[in-house]
Design an enzyme around this catalytic site. Sequence first.
Site, PDB file in Angstrom:
ATOM      1  N   CYS A  94       0.854  -1.187   0.000  1.00  0.00           N
ATOM      2  CA  CYS A  94       0.000   0.000   0.000  1.00  0.00           C
ATOM      3  C   CYS A  94       0.889   1.236   0.000  1.00  0.00           C
ATOM      4  CB  CYS A  94      -0.905   0.023   1.217  1.00  0.00           C
ATOM      5  SG  CYS A  94       0.010   0.280   2.733  1.00  0.00           S
ATOM      6  N   CYS A 148       3.133   1.808   2.932  1.00  0.00           N
ATOM      7  CA  CYS A 148       4.344   0.986   3.014  1.00  0.00           C
ATOM      8  C   CYS A 148       5.511   1.803   2.450  1.00  0.00           C
ATOM      9  CB  CYS A 148       4.226  -0.271   2.153  1.00  0.00           C
ATOM     10  SG  CYS A 148       2.985  -1.412   2.703  1.00  0.00           S
ATOM     11  N   ASP A 173      -0.678  19.492 -24.684  1.00  0.00           N
ATOM     12  CA  ASP A 173       0.224  19.421 -25.813  1.00  0.00           C
ATOM     13  C   ASP A 173      -0.565  19.936 -27.018  1.00  0.00           C
ATOM     14  OD1 ASP A 173       2.248  18.450 -27.615  1.00  0.00           O
ATOM     15  OD2 ASP A 173       0.896  16.783 -28.027  1.00  0.00           O
ATOM     16  N   ASP A 192       0.083  13.198 -26.284  1.00  0.00           N
ATOM     17  CA  ASP A 192      -0.065  11.989 -27.090  1.00  0.00           C
ATOM     18  C   ASP A 192       1.258  11.424 -27.573  1.00  0.00           C
ATOM     19  OD1 ASP A 192       0.506  14.067 -28.871  1.00  0.00           O
ATOM     20  OD2 ASP A 192      -0.327  12.911 -30.520  1.00  0.00           O
ATOM     21  N   ASP A 195       5.999  13.646 -24.900  1.00  0.00           N
ATOM     22  CA  ASP A 195       5.194  14.071 -23.758  1.00  0.00           C
ATOM     23  C   ASP A 195       5.359  13.123 -22.574  1.00  0.00           C
ATOM     24  OD1 ASP A 195       4.018  16.166 -25.224  1.00  0.00           O
ATOM     25  OD2 ASP A 195       2.621  14.766 -26.137  1.00  0.00           O
TER      26      ASP A 195
END
Lengths: 69, 745
Positions: free
Chosen positions: B15, B18, B426, B625, B629
């Site tokens: 988790c 942790c 973008d 995309d 990026d």
Amino acid sequence: MKATFKTNINCSGCVLSVTPALNELDNIDEWKVDTENPDKVLEVVLDDQNVESVQTAVRQAGFEIERIT
Amino acid sequence: MELVKQHYEVSGMTCASCAVSLESYLSKLNGVRSVNVNYPNHSVSLEYDQNTTSLSLLQSKANEIGYTIHSSQDAEDVSFEQRENLRLRTLRVKLIVATAFSVPVFVMAMFLMGRFPFENYIMLLLSIPVLIYSGSEFFVNAWKRGAKGTANMDTLVALSTGTAFIFSVFTTFFAQNLIDKGVQPHVYFESAVVIITLILTGRFIEERAKSKASGAIRQLMSLVPQTVLVLRNGDEVEIELNEIVTGDLIVVKPGAKIPVDGKVKRGESYVDESAISGEPIPVSKKKGDQVLAGTVNQKGVLRILAREVGDKTVLARIIDLVKQAQSSKPDIQRLVDRISAVFVPVVMALAVITFAVWFFVGPEPRVTNAMVSAITVLIIACPCALGLATPTALMVGLGQGARQGILVRNARGLEVGHTVDTLVLDKTGTITRGFPEVTDVVWSKDADVDFLSNAIAAAERQSEHPVAQAVVNHFSSASAEVEVTGFQSMTGLGLQCNINGKDIHIGNKHLMLKIDAHYPVYLETTANQLQSEAKTVVLVSHDYKVKGMIAVSDEIKPSSFAGIEQLNEMGIEIHILSGDNHTTTKSIASQVGVTHIKAEVLPMDKGNYIRELQSQERIVAMVGDGINDAEALSQADIGIAMGSGTDVAMESADVTLMHSDLGQVSRTLKLSKETMKTIRQNLFWAFIYNVIALPVAAGILYPVSGFLLNPMIAGGAMALSSISVVMNSLRLRSKTQVNENESNI
């Protein structure tokens, strides 16, 4: 133009270490070392007449070179 | 001081807290400069002084609190994936075992009490595998955590179920002892096993949702070929990628990926550099031009002199940046762990107080009563639905998203989305379509439109120029056969050919100047106008007279206008970030109504832009995309990729928009808001019944009515909290239904 040289590029290891130096030359089109030949003949095809550039490059890479043709 | 900075895989984290625990544990150690644990990626980056400490020491320290730091870097990808798969498989088996044994225990305890002989012994036997095998991780984690004096959800689970089980075992064997002392013996096997089963269910749902989280790096690495053709001593030989040395001459065939950064020694071609630059139009390359690893050669053969190889290439640096961005991403602290961290000490204190009160002022037998009451306080403390609250809400949220074409691949997306105040877009492929299209065709007054259309289609079909495809598509209806002779492509200018005995030239202004074509002023005005709109203008001359022009540009998607407007209305500040030139970017930005722009951004600087915004205390969403990026998508608090984009972008992002429609961004943020609201409500419903039952367990009603906690109350709280949580999560479906209808319009 074509040119040939007598060198001490003895083995494939030597070929590898001279590779970057020769590839870097702007005027060089193709090159090949015949390591079987006792004279270790380097054959180059150049775009121009500047043979000296090849000799300088090979010497800088730490090998001996002498023009044959 | 000899500082070492390294990246390692970590296993054993279950988790987000942790990760926090490992981080704080390691950072306190002598010689450790910085620790950065990345929970979604299961990795840690360590900076430590080699003179004071060592990796093996850190590894053994991490082991002490239950985590394993893996040092072998090379095999990381494959073996790490295998470990993750193994973890998911083990979890599945544990869940199946837990369910198989819990159901009969639950049915016996709730409906068949008093019908079987030795029923307590049967339930005890059935509970053993659930506690010892399926629930082992809660006890191990709780123990390790307890030894360090911290608590999380695991602690609460272990505390409750462990107490319930041990107490019930005792009751089973020594029921008579309790009855003799006037205490009604109860067993709580069903409470223990059902809690474990339900919490494992939640954990399994979450593990499955995040097990695909680290593919971006692998995708990036696959951009370079594994074997490469090089010229060695005049012969073409195929070698492994890692055998290339600087200075090698590499042969790149048409369609092949370029393996190194270097310069073109021989050949001419177009190279698709979208991987690095994000721009869709391939770039012309000839002798002396620079090329980059990860870009794709189009139609010619290139000989490339390797300048930068291996981890020195621009691509390798991007991979590194993506890795760093992923590991520096702060973990969102889970609400449930935050609550547990407070709740566990409170419950333990309550148990102690209960014991004390019964012991000092309670009726005889004091010790037995005090023990039993304190124990039942611990037993009732853990809500059964605790582990379900977050995953069920996320699961419904994920499902609702998917139905609208919003694929949430990392639940983090839903947990962070609602806090976003800044959105970075973008340009190419996100706001615009991402490929050039013909937008305008203008003819001169005396042009033979039909003939020229056919001529252009036929001539451009032979061209390799990247814009040609767009032109061919546009004129695809012009199918009349014309015979093209003397086709010649003129680099940097355009092309020329001969049709029906007349010379046709198609190209830019320089070509028209070179051939000295007649170029009417009114056409030139139109051309300048189109260029100012950031369009590429292709001129067509017939018999040395300019007869028309074709404007090509990467058009804004119609959905972008409405999408950006919605986001503006939500009060989110929008920025446009582009690798393209300033004029084009500005033109696009003003059309969609965005004022914050940054153009000519190098791929490696996109992440910096996000970091800069984040340093201003903003919560940043990034929509993109392209491969360029990737770092920004990883760096942003929530990364959103366009479904039409590259795999790398999708792997780096938390969310993928399948319709590639900016309108979905606002829907994603709304979905996140609803999901988080549901999680908070769920946690309330999970805890409320147990919190109410706590005073009863402590014996608050005893003085009035002699009433103490019994399994029916525990069972009731269990059932009510679970049902409330599940129902509440399902309610999210109807709440987000409206959005779905909107998207269908």
